[in-house]
Design a protein around this motif. Structure first.
Motif, mmCIF file in Angstrom:
data_model
loop_
_atom_site.group_PDB
_atom_site.id
_atom_site.type_symbol
_atom_site.label_atom_id
_atom_site.label_comp_id
_atom_site.label_asym_id
_atom_site.label_seq_id
_atom_site.Cartn_x
_atom_site.Cartn_y
_atom_site.Cartn_z
ATOM 1 N N VAL A 97 27.278 7.276 5.827
ATOM 2 C CA VAL A 97 28.808 7.643 6.067
ATOM 3 C C VAL A 97 29.073 7.032 7.504
ATOM 4 C CG1 VAL A 97 30.925 8.843 6.315
ATOM 5 C CG2 VAL A 97 28.954 8.923 4.284
ATOM 6 N N ILE A 98 28.171 7.678 8.617
ATOM 7 C CA ILE A 98 27.978 6.991 9.599
ATOM 8 C C ILE A 98 27.820 5.688 10.273
ATOM 9 C CG2 ILE A 98 27.022 7.561 12.301
ATOM 10 C CD1 ILE A 98 26.287 9.976 11.784
ATOM 11 N N GLN A 99 27.568 5.529 9.509
ATOM 12 C CA GLN A 99 26.384 4.154 9.615
ATOM 13 C C GLN A 99 27.866 2.808 8.533
ATOM 14 O OE1 GLN A 99 22.705 4.231 8.478
ATOM 15 N NE2 GLN A 99 22.050 3.728 10.209
ATOM 16 N N LEU A 100 28.456 3.111 7.449
ATOM 17 C CA LEU A 100 28.479 2.566 7.090
ATOM 18 C C LEU A 100 30.416 2.608 6.949
ATOM 19 C CD1 LEU A 100 27.044 2.386 3.565
ATOM 20 C CD2 LEU A 100 27.212 1.139 5.097
ATOM 21 N N HIS A 101 30.645 3.697 7.060
ATOM 22 C CA HIS A 101 32.434 3.980 7.748
ATOM 23 C C HIS A 101 32.484 4.505 9.096
ATOM 24 C CE1 HIS A 101 33.411 2.766 4.071
ATOM 25 N NE2 HIS A 101 32.298 4.021 2.580
ATOM 26 N N PRO A 102 32.045 3.988 10.633
ATOM 27 C CA PRO A 102 32.782 4.271 11.627
ATOM 28 C C PRO A 102 33.955 5.460 12.201
ATOM 29 C CG PRO A 102 32.301 2.044 11.714
ATOM 30 C CD PRO A 102 32.179 2.662 10.155
ATOM 31 N N GLY A 103 33.403 6.477 12.684
ATOM 32 C CA GLY A 103 35.217 7.354 12.958
ATOM 33 C C GLY A 103 35.113 8.521 11.626
ATOM 34 N N ALA B 219 28.027 -2.103 13.095
ATOM 35 C CA ALA B 219 28.619 -0.621 13.062
ATOM 36 C C ALA B 219 28.914 -0.733 14.989
ATOM 37 C CB ALA B 219 29.355 0.423 12.477
ATOM 38 N N ASP B 220 30.062 -0.571 15.392
ATOM 39 C CA ASP B 220 30.164 0.124 16.552
ATOM 40 C C ASP B 220 30.252 2.200 16.649
ATOM 41 O OD1 ASP B 220 30.329 1.049 19.458
ATOM 42 O OD2 ASP B 220 32.456 -0.059 20.296
ATOM 43 N N LEU B 221 29.002 2.464 17.051
ATOM 44 C CA LEU B 221 29.063 3.954 16.750
ATOM 45 C C LEU B 221 29.782 4.775 18.033
ATOM 46 C CD1 LEU B 221 26.307 4.543 14.142
ATOM 47 C CD2 LEU B 221 28.373 3.949 13.639
ATOM 48 N N SER B 222 29.786 3.861 19.102
ATOM 49 C CA SER B 222 30.325 4.751 20.491
ATOM 50 C C SER B 222 31.496 6.140 20.004
ATOM 51 C CB SER B 222 31.112 3.854 20.984
ATOM 52 O OG SER B 222 29.995 2.510 21.604
ATOM 53 N N GLY B 223 31.000 6.791 20.761
ATOM 54 C CA GLY B 223 31.544 8.297 20.365
ATOM 55 C C GLY B 223 31.377 8.835 19.581
ATOM 56 N N THR B 224 29.845 8.447 19.000
ATOM 57 C CA THR B 224 29.464 9.542 17.835
ATOM 58 C C THR B 224 28.552 9.953 18.179
ATOM 59 O OG1 THR B 224 30.114 7.924 15.584
ATOM 60 C CG2 THR B 224 28.841 9.283 15.657
ATOM 61 N N HIS B 225 28.330 11.209 18.279
ATOM 62 C CA HIS B 225 26.915 12.417 18.314
ATOM 63 C C HIS B 225 26.606 13.435 17.630
ATOM 64 C CE1 HIS B 225 28.909 12.635 22.208
ATOM 65 N NE2 HIS B 225 30.405 12.297 21.620
ATOM 66 N N ASP C 26 18.260 4.178 14.834
ATOM 67 C CA ASP C 26 19.029 2.505 14.849
ATOM 68 C C ASP C 26 20.790 3.004 14.721
ATOM 69 O OD1 ASP C 26 17.525 1.013 12.827
ATOM 70 O OD2 ASP C 26 18.036 1.842 11.059
ATOM 71 N N LEU C 27 20.919 4.497 15.071
ATOM 72 C CA LEU C 27 21.999 4.953 15.347
ATOM 73 C C LEU C 27 21.852 4.629 16.842
ATOM 74 C CD1 LEU C 27 22.166 8.433 13.855
ATOM 75 C CD2 LEU C 27 23.327 6.718 12.953
ATOM 76 N N ARG C 28 21.266 4.757 17.791
ATOM 77 C CA ARG C 28 21.394 4.897 18.745
ATOM 78 C C ARG C 28 21.958 2.906 19.752
ATOM 79 N NH1 ARG C 28 16.127 8.104 19.889
ATOM 80 N NH2 ARG C 28 16.439 10.319 20.509
ATOM 81 N N ALA C 29 20.659 2.706 18.671
ATOM 82 C CA ALA C 29 21.608 0.828 19.184
ATOM 83 C C ALA C 29 22.508 0.089 18.633
ATOM 84 C CB ALA C 29 20.158 0.073 17.622
ATOM 85 N N ARG C 30 23.011 1.587 18.066
ATOM 86 C CA ARG C 30 24.793 0.952 17.565
ATOM 87 C C ARG C 30 26.135 1.591 18.401
ATOM 88 N NH1 ARG C 30 22.141 -3.074 16.142
ATOM 89 N NH2 ARG C 30 21.574 -2.758 13.890
ATOM 90 N N GLY C 31 25.101 2.192 19.552
ATOM 91 C CA GLY C 31 26.007 3.281 20.370
ATOM 92 C C GLY C 31 25.933 4.850 20.583
#
Length: 518
Positions: free
Chosen positions: A424-430, A450-456, A477-482
């Motif tokens: 869900v984090i990767q496919l539906h950011p935010g 997807a840009d995952l900036s602001g995701t902790h 993977d998660l870090r690479a997307r922010g």
């Protein structure tokens, strides 16, 4: 040996049913029928199962209806080897009032009819159990205004009518009238209708189908004597249920029958004026008390504040603390789990948070999962993406319909649930901005852009976990997307440990905004 060998009043002690919706059950039996909730306990056979007992003002034997709560369970099947109908006594001149009340409350009904010369209004409770209101005067120890007084009787379905009737005679019942395929039997106080249904399907346990019927035993000596008389019949079990001593046995058609003592009764651990207010747990579960309180479904009595449930795409359940701090933890169980599995863990890391447990919709060999597999190791990518999309929509609907504070929303997933959350984090950011992933892996077959900036995200892995081999891939993977990722490998296996509680509590304290005070 017949019941005449055992002195004392004969008749029904209680009937136990199964409900799939605790709030609807309480609303019907307390709100509509007017019975009193006289006891709430964890189940004695399974403490993770809530057990509710309704009755007259004192919870006297013969007035009791009890329910095992199987939240969101499927409907059972009425059939051979089970109680099919429950009858309650009401004053004959009130049947018209009950009909009017049923119409106003949209309770399904049939009648009034006449059965064995008595006026009967047949109702259906929210799970589909037939509850008959029979116009006959039957006094009870402490009647409640406008409510049924006590159990009038039951109907049992059997393909061995003669043998079942003979067995019921052990508990003080004698043959009376016959109406077609139904034989009425009388005790000192009530009736059992034995209905011959040869060739019918067998009963299947589930919501709306009673679990068993209990007959009255005057004391423990009568229970022991009954057990001795049944030595040649088949297996029996005796259990101390705190409020009564019970013997369990099955009749020749498979009907589960209990023989329960009148005492010590419902007031053994609560004063009469406080009956039904406290949740009690079996003594052997004392060390799990706080965990069980987090897992057992909550409900509101008529007049109490309530939180109406919404019909969303995933089965879900809330657990609300007495003083919530505005945080909501959304919980996704592992393979084979259910919506309450992670509530004890979540309650330890966030004592004042509201917990929202969600049940996965995929199944494998009867076990709940979050997405399907193809064979033993391949993930069905189309199903994974479909369920991730459905869960994202569920989150948006839950925030809107329940008024959840999105700024204090945290997601916690274990194993299969953690892997779904990662997708869900990767496919539906935010959608998921704060997540604790316990023993999860990257389930998607290719990374997203997807840009995952602001995701902790907190990732907790077990050093000795035999099931998770690609944990570093998910973190990278998660870090690479922010995304901001805090990853730890604990001295643990796949099962959760005390170290998980410690790390999750620490991370929560660092990643939730301060609670607004005013």
């Amino acid at each position: 040996m017949s019941a005449s060998a055992f002195a004392g009043v004969t008749g029904l002690h209680h009937v136990t049913g199964i409900t799939s919706n605790v709030q609807a059950n309480v609303d019907f039996y307390v709100g509509f029928l007017g019975l009193r909730l006289v006891k709430r306990t964890g189940g004695y056979a399974d403490a993770e199962q809530l057990h509710l007992i309704y009755g007259d003002g004192t919870g006297s034997p013969g007035s009791l209806l009890t329910f095992l709560v199987w939240e969101a369970a499927g409907r059972g099947r009425t059939g051979i080897g089970q109680v099919s109908e429950v009858a309650l006594a009401v004053s004959p001149h009130t049947l018209g009032d009950w009909l009017t009340k049923a119409l106003a409350a949209h309770v399904p009904f049939e009648g009034p009819l006449r059965e064995f010369g008595e006026p009967v209004l047949r109702l259906k409770d929210p799970d589909g159990l037939i509850v008959k209101l029979v116009g006959t005067d039957m006094p009870t120890a402490m009647p409640l205004p406008g409510a049924p007084t006590r159990l009038r009787g039951i109907t049992v379905l059997t393909d061995k009518a003669v043998e079942t009737a003979t067995f019921m005679a052990r508990f003080g019942y004698r043959l009376a009238q016959q109406d077609g395929l139904t034989q009425r039997m009388l005790s000192d106080t009530d009736v059992v209708d034995v209905r011959e249904v040869s060739g019918f399907v067998p009963s299947v346990p589930g919501a709306g189908v009673p679990d068993h019927v209990a007959f009255r035993a005057p004391d423990a000596d009568a229970v022991r004597s009954m057990r001795l008389s049944l030595r040649a019949h088949g297996p029996t079990e005796v259990h101390d249920r705190t409020y009564f001593l019970s013997l369990y046995v099955r009749d020749p058609a498979g009907i589960l029958v209990e023989y329960a003592t009148d005492g010590p009764g419902m007031t053994v651990d609560e004063a009469q004026e406080e009956l039904g207010q406290t949740l009690f747990l079996p003594p052997q579960e004392a060390d799990r008390a706080e965990d069980l309180k987090a897992m057992l479904p909550q409900f509101s009595l008529p007049g109490e504040e309530r939180f109406p449930a919404r019909n969303l795409a995933f089965i879900h359940r809330f657990n609300r603390p007495e003083h919530p701090d505005g945080t909501t933890l959304v919980l996704l169980h592992g393979s084979g789990g259910h919506e309450a599995d992670l509530m004890p863990f979540a309650r330890r890391i966030a004592p004042q948070a509201t917990l929202l447990g969600v049940r996965g919709r995929a199944t494998e060999d009867g076990s709940n999962r979050w997405f399907r597999r193809i064979g033993a190791t391949r993930i069905d990518q189309a199903d994974l993406r479909g369920e991730a999309e459905a869960f994202a929509a569920f989150v948006e609907a839950a925030i809107s319909d329940y008024g959840l504070n999105a700024d204090r929303l945290v997601f916690l997933g274990y194993s299969n649930g953690a892997s779904l959350l990662a997708a869900v984090i990767q496919l539906h950011p935010g959608i998921v901005r704060r997540a604790i992933l316990l023993r999860g892996i990257r389930a998607t077959d290719s990374p997203t852009t997807a840009d995952l900036s602001g995701t902790h995200v907190l990732l907790l892995h077990g050093r000795d976990d035999p099931f998770v081999h690609a944990a570093p891939t998910l973190a990278a993977d998660l870090r690479a997307r922010g995304a901001e990722v805090d990853a730890h490998t604990l001295s643990a296996g796949h099962a959760l440990s005390g170290a998980d509680v410690t790390e999750a509590s620490r991370w929560l304290g660092q990643n939730l905004p301060p609670i607004a005070t005013g």
